[in-house]
Design a protein around this motif. Structure first.
Motif, PDB file in Angstrom:
ATOM      1  N   ALA A  89      13.330 -45.834 -18.957  1.00  0.00           N
ATOM      2  CA  ALA A  89      14.080 -46.569 -19.985  1.00  0.00           C
ATOM      3  C   ALA A  89      13.790 -46.015 -21.377  1.00  0.00           C
ATOM      4  O   ALA A  89      12.652 -45.661 -21.689  1.00  0.00           O
ATOM      5  CB  ALA A  89      13.721 -48.044 -19.928  1.00  0.00           C
ATOM      6  N   LYS A  90      14.835 -45.977 -22.210  1.00  0.00           N
ATOM      7  CA  LYS A  90      14.699 -45.467 -23.577  1.00  0.00           C
ATOM      8  C   LYS A  90      15.228 -46.425 -24.643  1.00  0.00           C
ATOM      9  O   LYS A  90      14.704 -46.472 -25.751  1.00  0.00           O
ATOM     10  CB  LYS A  90      15.449 -44.130 -23.712  1.00  0.00           C
ATOM     11  N   LYS A  91      16.286 -47.175 -24.325  1.00  0.00           N
ATOM     12  CA  LYS A  91      16.948 -48.015 -25.320  1.00  0.00           C
ATOM     13  C   LYS A  91      16.533 -49.475 -25.143  1.00  0.00           C
ATOM     14  O   LYS A  91      16.667 -50.030 -24.054  1.00  0.00           O
ATOM     15  CB  LYS A  91      18.466 -47.889 -25.204  1.00  0.00           C
ATOM     16  N   PHE A  92      16.071 -50.092 -26.243  1.00  0.00           N
ATOM     17  CA  PHE A  92      15.568 -51.460 -26.224  1.00  0.00           C
ATOM     18  C   PHE A  92      16.382 -52.332 -27.171  1.00  0.00           C
ATOM     19  O   PHE A  92      16.718 -51.916 -28.276  1.00  0.00           O
ATOM     20  CB  PHE A  92      14.097 -51.505 -26.651  1.00  0.00           C
ATOM     21  N   TYR A  93      16.656 -53.562 -26.735  1.00  0.00           N
ATOM     22  CA  TYR A  93      17.301 -54.575 -27.568  1.00  0.00           C
ATOM     23  C   TYR A  93      16.359 -55.765 -27.650  1.00  0.00           C
ATOM     24  O   TYR A  93      15.803 -56.198 -26.637  1.00  0.00           O
ATOM     25  CB  TYR A  93      18.634 -55.007 -26.958  1.00  0.00           C
ATOM     26  N   LEU A  94      16.169 -56.335 -28.860  1.00  0.00           N
ATOM     27  CA  LEU A  94      15.147 -57.351 -29.098  1.00  0.00           C
ATOM     28  C   LEU A  94      15.773 -58.669 -29.556  1.00  0.00           C
ATOM     29  O   LEU A  94      15.881 -58.932 -30.752  1.00  0.00           O
ATOM     30  CB  LEU A  94      14.150 -56.860 -30.152  1.00  0.00           C
ATOM     31  N   PRO A  95      16.229 -59.544 -28.646  1.00  0.00           N
ATOM     32  CA  PRO A  95      16.674 -60.889 -29.032  1.00  0.00           C
ATOM     33  C   PRO A  95      15.456 -61.796 -29.198  1.00  0.00           C
ATOM     34  O   PRO A  95      14.575 -61.837 -28.340  1.00  0.00           O
ATOM     35  CB  PRO A  95      17.537 -61.321 -27.847  1.00  0.00           C
ATOM     36  N   SER A  96      15.408 -62.562 -30.307  1.00  0.00           N
ATOM     37  CA  SER A  96      14.139 -63.155 -30.703  1.00  0.00           C
ATOM     38  C   SER A  96      14.305 -64.523 -31.338  1.00  0.00           C
ATOM     39  O   SER A  96      15.286 -64.797 -32.034  1.00  0.00           O
ATOM     40  CB  SER A  96      13.453 -62.243 -31.740  1.00  0.00           C
ATOM     41  N   GLY A 113      20.051 -52.889 -15.874  1.00  0.00           N
ATOM     42  CA  GLY A 113      19.281 -53.301 -17.034  1.00  0.00           C
ATOM     43  C   GLY A 113      17.984 -53.991 -16.655  1.00  0.00           C
ATOM     44  O   GLY A 113      17.902 -54.674 -15.625  1.00  0.00           O
ATOM     45  N   LYS A 114      16.961 -53.813 -17.478  1.00  0.00           N
ATOM     46  CA  LYS A 114      15.640 -54.403 -17.241  1.00  0.00           C
ATOM     47  C   LYS A 114      15.327 -55.435 -18.326  1.00  0.00           C
ATOM     48  O   LYS A 114      15.747 -55.294 -19.469  1.00  0.00           O
ATOM     49  CB  LYS A 114      14.549 -53.320 -17.268  1.00  0.00           C
ATOM     50  N   ILE A 115      14.544 -56.453 -17.948  1.00  0.00           N
ATOM     51  CA  ILE A 115      14.080 -57.458 -18.894  1.00  0.00           C
ATOM     52  C   ILE A 115      12.565 -57.419 -18.960  1.00  0.00           C
ATOM     53  O   ILE A 115      11.888 -57.374 -17.927  1.00  0.00           O
ATOM     54  CB  ILE A 115      14.524 -58.876 -18.476  1.00  0.00           C
ATOM     55  N   LEU A 119       1.670 -51.956 -22.022  1.00  0.00           N
ATOM     56  CA  LEU A 119       2.835 -52.199 -21.163  1.00  0.00           C
ATOM     57  C   LEU A 119       3.956 -51.209 -21.413  1.00  0.00           C
ATOM     58  O   LEU A 119       4.494 -50.604 -20.463  1.00  0.00           O
ATOM     59  CB  LEU A 119       3.343 -53.629 -21.387  1.00  0.00           C
ATOM     60  N   ILE A 120       4.360 -51.027 -22.655  1.00  0.00           N
ATOM     61  CA  ILE A 120       5.577 -50.273 -22.940  1.00  0.00           C
ATOM     62  C   ILE A 120       5.469 -48.801 -22.544  1.00  0.00           C
ATOM     63  O   ILE A 120       6.395 -48.269 -21.903  1.00  0.00           O
ATOM     64  CB  ILE A 120       5.992 -50.462 -24.411  1.00  0.00           C
ATOM     65  N   PRO A 121       4.381 -48.084 -22.849  1.00  0.00           N
ATOM     66  CA  PRO A 121       4.312 -46.693 -22.382  1.00  0.00           C
ATOM     67  C   PRO A 121       4.372 -46.575 -20.860  1.00  0.00           C
ATOM     68  O   PRO A 121       5.063 -45.692 -20.319  1.00  0.00           O
ATOM     69  CB  PRO A 121       2.969 -46.205 -22.927  1.00  0.00           C
ATOM     70  N   TRP A 122       3.657 -47.471 -20.167  1.00  0.00           N
ATOM     71  CA  TRP A 122       3.702 -47.455 -18.701  1.00  0.00           C
ATOM     72  C   TRP A 122       5.115 -47.738 -18.213  1.00  0.00           C
ATOM     73  O   TRP A 122       5.630 -47.062 -17.311  1.00  0.00           O
ATOM     74  CB  TRP A 122       2.737 -48.505 -18.140  1.00  0.00           C
ATOM     75  N   PHE A 123       5.768 -48.737 -18.802  1.00  0.00           N
ATOM     76  CA  PHE A 123       7.112 -49.131 -18.397  1.00  0.00           C
ATOM     77  C   PHE A 123       8.114 -48.000 -18.616  1.00  0.00           C
ATOM     78  O   PHE A 123       8.939 -47.696 -17.736  1.00  0.00           O
ATOM     79  CB  PHE A 123       7.524 -50.378 -19.177  1.00  0.00           C
ATOM     80  N   MET A 124       8.073 -47.373 -19.784  1.00  0.00           N
ATOM     81  CA  MET A 124       9.019 -46.309 -20.087  1.00  0.00           C
ATOM     82  C   MET A 124       8.835 -45.123 -19.147  1.00  0.00           C
ATOM     83  O   MET A 124       9.813 -44.533 -18.674  1.00  0.00           O
ATOM     84  CB  MET A 124       8.892 -45.884 -21.545  1.00  0.00           C
ATOM     85  N   LYS A 125       7.588 -44.799 -18.857  1.00  0.00           N
ATOM     86  CA  LYS A 125       7.318 -43.687 -17.943  1.00  0.00           C
ATOM     87  C   LYS A 125       7.743 -44.035 -16.520  1.00  0.00           C
ATOM     88  O   LYS A 125       8.289 -43.188 -15.793  1.00  0.00           O
ATOM     89  CB  LYS A 125       5.827 -43.341 -17.973  1.00  0.00           C
ATOM     90  N   SER A 126       7.529 -45.295 -16.108  1.00  0.00           N
ATOM     91  CA  SER A 126       7.824 -45.697 -14.729  1.00  0.00           C
ATOM     92  C   SER A 126       9.311 -45.858 -14.468  1.00  0.00           C
ATOM     93  O   SER A 126       9.791 -45.597 -13.354  1.00  0.00           O
ATOM     94  CB  SER A 126       7.117 -47.022 -14.408  1.00  0.00           C
ATOM     95  N   THR A 127      10.082 -46.308 -15.479  1.00  0.00           N
ATOM     96  CA  THR A 127      11.493 -46.611 -15.267  1.00  0.00           C
ATOM     97  C   THR A 127      12.442 -45.609 -15.908  1.00  0.00           C
ATOM     98  O   THR A 127      13.632 -45.591 -15.572  1.00  0.00           O
ATOM     99  CB  THR A 127      11.837 -48.005 -15.815  1.00  0.00           C
TER     100      THR A 127
END
Length: 289
Positions: free
Chosen positions: A52-59, A137-139, A42-50
């Motif tokens: 996006a570079k900066k991620f925040y991880l609320p958990s 922003g993306k979720i 998911l993440i490589p596809w998402f970063m290439k498609s959008t």
């Protein structure tokens, strides 16, 4: 459950939910997705498609978010991205004002969410009120399925990305027929989805059935030997097969995006390996007794 069923009961246990991976016991088989099948594609596809570079991880503060975040952070950094924040909260936390303020101040592009109910809904509401989506922003929430649309107003999650082994919009004939049978038998708002182990339960029962038919018995160790290479030719999301030695399933995976109150599949990833550590023959024989 593991301590009672496996450690004390020495019972074959098939775990059906998506989870953090790394289970490695000769009596346990897993039929839900693991990080190698979710964040790694998911993440490589998402970063290439959008872009996006900066991620925040609320958990949420338990093992699944910790290990999923570890995998996600590794993939983000390997693809030139940055994790600008990572926080863990007790499961009963419902006040996320400070965290949302930090998210907005950090300039993050992506919230990679592993908060779960009851904290999920107040967090998404606070994030929406702050204007995170309006500013672009993306979720990402890998576990989010169609049943969660019953909990959250659609405008709060418009554009949210998920990655699971099944979505209801898939048009394969088997999946369509299964949905009709389910809806006829269980009318109401509780839908058959990939969440809550629904699809994992289907695979578990059908793979166990195939193993019992091959073994010609329900005797535990004989069934385990057959289950180790069990497969089904059709199921929700497509065919699936146990990877020999790994006790995890190779299955089709999909990336979907929330659009207008429903999920649209935006990428069919095809069959993805779980890439879990294989049990040795010696371990299987010695520990199963």
């Amino acid at each position: 459950m593991k301590s009672e069923a496996v450690a004390r009961g020495r019972t074959l246990y098939i775990y059906t939910e998506q989870y953090e991976g790394q289970e490695n016991d000769p009596l346990i088989f897993c039929t839900g997705p693991v990080p190698a099948q979710q964040v790694e594609p998911l993440i490589p596809w998402f970063m290439k498609s959008t872009g996006a570079k900066k991620f925040y991880l609320p958990s949420a503060d338990y093992i699944w978010p910790h290990l999923l975040n570890k995998a996600a952070s590794r993939v983000v950094r390997a693809n030139g991205g940055e994790v600008v924040g990572e926080e863990y909260f007790p499961l009963d936390t419902v006040d996320f004002r400070r965290t949302v303020e930090q998210i907005m101040a950090s300039g993050t592009d992506v919230v990679f969410n592993t908060l779960v109910p009851p904290g999920l809904t107040p967090f998404l509401e606070e994030l929406h009120k702050a204007g995170f989506g309006k500013r672009g922003g993306k979720i990402i929430c890998t576990y989010f399925d169609e049943n969660f649309f019953n909990l959250v107003p659609s405008e709060q999650i418009e554009g949210l990305y998920s990655c699971l082994d099944y979505y209801r919009e898939l048009e394969d004939p088997f999946g369509r027929a299964l949905l009709r049978r389910y809806q006829d038998r269980f009318p109401g708002s509780a839908m058959l989805t990939a969440g809550s182990g629904c699809t994992g339960h289907y695979r578990a029962i059908k793979m166990w059935e195939a193993a019992v038919n091959e073994a010609g018995t329900v005797e535990r160790d004989t069934v385990i030997r057959a289950l180790d290479h069990s497969r089904i030719s059709e199921g929700p999301g497509g065919p699936a097969e146990m990877v020999p030695g790994q006790h995890h399933v190779r299955m089709n995976m999909y990336i979907a995006q929330a659009q207008g109150g429903r999920f649209r599949v935006v990428k069919n990833l095809g069959p993805i390996d779980p890439n879990e550590r294989a049990l040795s023959d010696e371990l299987q024989l010695s520990k199963a007794g």
